[in-house]
Design a protein around this motif. Sequence first.
Motif, PDB file in Angstrom:
ATOM      1  N   THR A  67       0.810  -1.162  -0.071  1.00 55.47           N
ATOM      2  CA  THR A  67      -0.069  -0.076  -0.057  1.00 55.47           C
ATOM      3  C   THR A  67       0.880   1.399  -0.076  1.00 55.47           C
ATOM      4  N   GLY A  68       1.967   1.176   0.641  1.00 53.61           N
ATOM      5  CA  GLY A  68       2.829   2.322   0.371  1.00 53.61           C
ATOM      6  C   GLY A  68       3.251   2.534  -0.726  1.00 53.61           C
ATOM      7  N   ALA A  69       3.239   1.659  -2.005  1.00 56.40           N
ATOM      8  CA  ALA A  69       3.659   2.064  -3.339  1.00 56.40           C
ATOM      9  C   ALA A  69       2.412   2.447  -3.831  1.00 56.40           C
ATOM     10  N   ILE A  70       1.372   1.999  -3.612  1.00 51.16           N
ATOM     11  CA  ILE A  70       0.110   2.483  -4.304  1.00 51.16           C
ATOM     12  C   ILE A  70      -0.165   3.980  -3.837  1.00 51.16           C
ATOM     13  N   LEU A  71      -0.124   3.985  -2.790  1.00 49.74           N
ATOM     14  CA  LEU A  71      -0.310   5.628  -2.166  1.00 49.74           C
ATOM     15  C   LEU A  71       0.486   6.784  -2.827  1.00 49.74           C
ATOM     16  N   ARG A  72       2.004   6.381  -2.862  1.00 48.83           N
ATOM     17  CA  ARG A  72       2.876   7.229  -3.431  1.00 48.83           C
ATOM     18  C   ARG A  72       2.676   7.434  -4.867  1.00 48.83           C
ATOM     19  N   VAL A  73       2.308   6.322  -5.734  1.00 48.05           N
ATOM     20  CA  VAL A  73       1.914   6.559  -6.950  1.00 48.05           C
ATOM     21  C   VAL A  73       0.565   7.263  -7.225  1.00 48.05           C
ATOM     22  N   LEU A  74      -0.391   6.995  -6.232  1.00 46.23           N
ATOM     23  CA  LEU A  74      -1.571   8.073  -6.590  1.00 46.23           C
ATOM     24  C   LEU A  74      -1.410   9.403  -6.242  1.00 46.23           C
ATOM     25  N   HIS A  75      -0.467   9.649  -5.327  1.00 45.17           N
ATOM     26  CA  HIS A  75       0.061  11.062  -4.935  1.00 45.17           C
ATOM     27  C   HIS A  75       0.615  11.663  -6.011  1.00 45.17           C
ATOM     28  N   ALA A  76       1.549  10.917  -6.702  1.00 45.06           N
ATOM     29  CA  ALA A  76       2.453  11.612  -7.626  1.00 45.06           C
ATOM     30  C   ALA A  76       1.280  11.770  -9.002  1.00 45.06           C
TER      31      ALA A  76
END
Length: 129
Positions: A67-76
């Motif tokens: 989820t850390g990867a998903i949340l960072r991608v969505l933020h970007a």
Amino acid sequence: MIVVFDAQCLLCSRWVKFLLKHDRRGIFRYASIQGAHGRDLLARAGLSPDGLQTLLLVDGERTWQQTGAILRVLHALGWPWRAAWLGWLVPAPLRDAAYRLVARNRYAIFGRSETCLVPPAAEAGRFID
């Protein structure tokens, strides 16, 4: 930033197609776990492609999973996807447990392709392998 994904997983392929559509600035590149570069990035992150149950985001020397990867991608991606940062309010053990449950069952729920995702011609340059 490089998104390392399972190109045979239909859920993962849909995620990449979503990113291609919404990444208007073209900040993401993609590497499949079936390719040499993807496998190298996994190894550098201490992961094995065999039985892999995570999405990997690589930004220089830093990596994120689950989820850390998903949340960072969505933020970007910017707004409105940036609002997903509210997900950080949910404790990581709970978020990642739900992620792992879906990841373990992704082929049964979403299906699996015998062939890897073939990128659209206009986006092929964003795929490493």
